[in-house]
Motif scaffolding. Structure first.
Motif, short mmCIF file in Angstrom:
data_model
loop_
_atom_site.label_atom_id
_atom_site.label_comp_id
_atom_site.label_asym_id
_atom_site.label_seq_id
_atom_site.Cartn_x
_atom_site.Cartn_y
_atom_site.Cartn_z
N GLU A 3 13.78 6.18 -50.39
CA GLU A 3 13.80 4.93 -49.64
C GLU A 3 12.60 4.09 -50.02
OE1 GLU A 3 13.73 5.65 -45.45
OE2 GLU A 3 15.60 6.76 -45.46
N PRO A 4 12.66 2.78 -49.74
CA PRO A 4 11.49 1.95 -49.99
C PRO A 4 10.37 2.28 -48.99
CG PRO A 4 13.38 0.61 -49.28
CD PRO A 4 13.81 2.02 -49.30
N CYS A 5 9.14 2.29 -49.47
CA CYS A 5 7.98 2.54 -48.62
C CYS A 5 7.17 1.25 -48.54
CB CYS A 5 7.13 3.67 -49.19
SG CYS A 5 5.64 3.99 -48.22
N ASP A 6 6.96 0.74 -47.32
CA ASP A 6 6.17 -0.48 -47.13
C ASP A 6 4.73 -0.28 -47.56
OD1 ASP A 6 8.38 -1.81 -46.14
OD2 ASP A 6 7.91 -1.33 -44.05
N ASN A 7 4.21 0.92 -47.37
CA ASN A 7 2.81 1.21 -47.70
C ASN A 7 2.60 1.33 -49.21
OD1 ASN A 7 0.13 1.73 -46.69
ND2 ASN A 7 0.41 3.83 -47.36
N CYS A 8 3.50 2.05 -49.89
CA CYS A 8 3.39 2.25 -51.34
C CYS A 8 3.86 1.02 -52.12
CB CYS A 8 4.24 3.44 -51.79
SG CYS A 8 3.66 5.04 -51.25
N GLY A 9 4.83 0.28 -51.55
CA GLY A 9 5.38 -0.86 -52.24
C GLY A 9 6.42 -0.51 -53.29
N ARG A 10 6.98 0.70 -53.21
CA ARG A 10 8.01 1.13 -54.17
C ARG A 10 8.92 2.14 -53.49
NH1 ARG A 10 5.61 6.07 -56.32
NH2 ARG A 10 3.46 6.11 -55.69
N GLU A 35 14.81 8.67 -25.84
CA GLU A 35 15.71 7.98 -26.75
C GLU A 35 15.61 8.61 -28.14
OE1 GLU A 35 17.85 5.52 -26.18
OE2 GLU A 35 17.29 5.26 -24.08
N PRO A 36 16.72 8.61 -28.90
CA PRO A 36 16.67 9.15 -30.27
C PRO A 36 15.99 8.15 -31.22
CG PRO A 36 18.87 8.39 -29.76
CD PRO A 36 18.07 8.24 -28.51
N TYR A 37 15.11 8.67 -32.06
CA TYR A 37 14.42 7.86 -33.06
C TYR A 37 14.62 8.49 -34.43
CZ TYR A 37 11.79 4.87 -29.84
OH TYR A 37 11.44 3.94 -28.92
N ARG A 38 14.78 7.64 -35.43
CA ARG A 38 14.82 8.07 -36.84
C ARG A 38 13.39 8.03 -37.34
NH1 ARG A 38 15.34 5.85 -42.15
NH2 ARG A 38 16.80 7.07 -43.41
N VAL A 39 12.88 9.18 -37.74
CA VAL A 39 11.49 9.29 -38.19
C VAL A 39 11.49 9.55 -39.70
CG1 VAL A 39 9.33 10.56 -37.92
CG2 VAL A 39 10.83 10.22 -35.95
N THR A 40 10.76 8.72 -40.44
CA THR A 40 10.64 8.90 -41.88
C THR A 40 9.18 9.07 -42.26
OG1 THR A 40 10.53 6.54 -42.32
CG2 THR A 40 12.70 7.53 -42.38
N GLU A 41 8.92 9.98 -43.20
CA GLU A 41 7.58 10.19 -43.71
C GLU A 41 7.62 10.15 -45.22
OE1 GLU A 41 3.94 13.42 -43.76
OE2 GLU A 41 5.61 13.74 -42.40
N CYS A 42 6.82 9.25 -45.81
CA CYS A 42 6.76 9.12 -47.26
C CYS A 42 6.05 10.34 -47.83
CB CYS A 42 6.00 7.84 -47.63
SG CYS A 42 5.79 7.62 -49.40
N ARG A 43 6.67 10.97 -48.81
CA ARG A 43 6.07 12.16 -49.42
C ARG A 43 4.96 11.79 -50.40
NH1 ARG A 43 10.62 16.74 -50.29
NH2 ARG A 43 11.24 16.86 -48.12
#
Length: 56
Positions: A3-10, A35-43
């Motif tokens: 997925e795109p990462c806002d922090n990495c920019g790629r 509430e259900p949340y979608r949690v993503t962590e950039c590797r």
């Protein structure tokens, strides 16, 4: 998942999970404010984001 990462920019690999998060600080009603949340962590950089599933 890639997925795109806002922090990495790629586009980078991300770990994706679903979590139930409590939205109320009131301990009396906390059980009813989850509430259900979608949690993503950039590797690549470790940046974590949460998106409420009902708002998706």
């Amino acid at each position: 998942m890639v997925e795109p990462c806002d922090n990495c920019g790629r586009e980078t690999a991300h770990e994706v999970s679903i979590e139930l998060l409590t939205e109320s600080d009131d301990s009396e009603n906390a059980a009813y404010s989850r509430e259900p949340y979608r949690v993503t962590e950039c590797r690549a950089c470790g940046e974590e984001s949460h998106q409420r599933m009902n708002d998706a």
